[in-house]
Design a protein around this motif. Structure first.
Motif, PDB file in Angstrom:
ATOM      1  N   GLU A 112       0.978  -0.737  -0.131  1.00 55.99           N
ATOM      2  CA  GLU A 112      -0.361  -0.286   0.418  1.00 55.99           C
ATOM      3  C   GLU A 112       0.851   1.062  -0.377  1.00 55.99           C
ATOM      4  OE1 GLU A 112      -3.911  -0.905   2.663  1.00 55.99           O
ATOM      5  OE2 GLU A 112      -2.322  -1.494   3.429  1.00 55.99           O
ATOM      6  N   SER A 114       1.390   5.905   0.309  1.00 56.66           N
ATOM      7  CA  SER A 114       0.587   6.918   1.118  1.00 56.66           C
ATOM      8  C   SER A 114       0.433   8.108  -0.002  1.00 56.66           C
ATOM      9  CB  SER A 114       1.000   7.220   2.582  1.00 56.66           C
ATOM     10  OG  SER A 114       2.340   7.205   1.688  1.00 56.66           O
ATOM     11  N   MET A 117      -4.513  10.908  -3.850  1.00 59.00           N
ATOM     12  CA  MET A 117      -5.086  12.161  -3.826  1.00 59.00           C
ATOM     13  C   MET A 117      -6.122  11.814  -2.884  1.00 59.00           C
ATOM     14  SD  MET A 117      -4.495  14.200  -6.221  1.00 59.00           S
ATOM     15  CE  MET A 117      -5.904  14.905  -5.987  1.00 59.00           C
ATOM     16  N   ILE A 118      -6.644  10.030  -2.384  1.00 55.40           N
ATOM     17  CA  ILE A 118      -6.797   9.679  -1.229  1.00 55.40           C
ATOM     18  C   ILE A 118      -6.841   9.568  -0.482  1.00 55.40           C
ATOM     19  CG2 ILE A 118      -8.108   7.334  -0.579  1.00 55.40           C
ATOM     20  CD1 ILE A 118      -7.754   6.039  -3.473  1.00 55.40           C
ATOM     21  N   HIS A 119      -5.287  10.232   0.058  1.00 56.56           N
ATOM     22  CA  HIS A 119      -4.858   9.893   1.564  1.00 56.56           C
ATOM     23  C   HIS A 119      -4.472   9.272   1.915  1.00 56.56           C
ATOM     24  CE1 HIS A 119      -4.704  14.997   0.390  1.00 56.56           C
ATOM     25  NE2 HIS A 119      -5.032  14.091  -0.675  1.00 56.56           N
ATOM     26  N   LYS A 120      -4.960   8.263   2.464  1.00 58.18           N
ATOM     27  CA  LYS A 120      -4.571   7.123   3.345  1.00 58.18           C
ATOM     28  C   LYS A 120      -3.055   6.566   3.756  1.00 58.18           C
ATOM     29  CE  LYS A 120      -5.319   2.176   4.042  1.00 58.18           C
ATOM     30  NZ  LYS A 120      -6.067   0.730   2.551  1.00 58.18           N
TER      31      LYS A 120
END
Length: 130
Positions: A112, A114, A117-120
């Motif tokens: 995964e 970081s 655009m999702i900012h997870k």
């Protein structure tokens, strides 16, 4: 004037790059002795002179005028929202030209990112240049 932003004795790897937004991710992954990743994200990255593995590091903003003279890098650094970051690892110094940097702790899995655009993975900011 040089300003220290972050330092750590953990090992870091150049981990990901999001081309359309110039986001560069340098990560110290979680493991047996660390429950969290440390993600260092440089935004609007236009230049990097960096080794891919870093064993401990310090990040600081340095005077733009002190840089080795590359015309294209100097042009970028002439803009108000640009910065020159010095990465110190061991006895070596490396440089990244970017708008700003932020450092996050997260528990993302190895596959995964970081970035994007999702900012997870950006919920817990622990340092930054702004």
């Amino acid at each position: 004037m040089n300003k220290d932003i972050f330092n750590s004795d953990r090992d870091f790897t150049v981990f990901d790059y999001f081309i359309s937004h110039g986001q560069l991710l340098i990560r110290s992954k979680k493991g047996d002795n660390q429950k969290c990743n440390i993600d260092i994200i440089f935004f609007d990255t236009t230049f990097l002179q960096l080794f891919t593995m870093l064993y401990g590091l310090t990040i600081r903003v340095v005077n733009k005028d002190d840089f080795i003279k590359y015309d294209s890098v100097n042009k970028y650094l002439s803009y108000d929202n640009s910065n020159l970051f010095e990465i110190i690892s061991g006895n070596e110094k490396y440089y990244i030209a970017a708008s700003f940097v932020k450092v996050f702790e997260n528990e993302l899995e190895f596959n995964e990112t970081s970035l994007g655009m999702i900012h997870k993975g950006r919920e817990k900011e622990i340092a930054g240049s702004r």
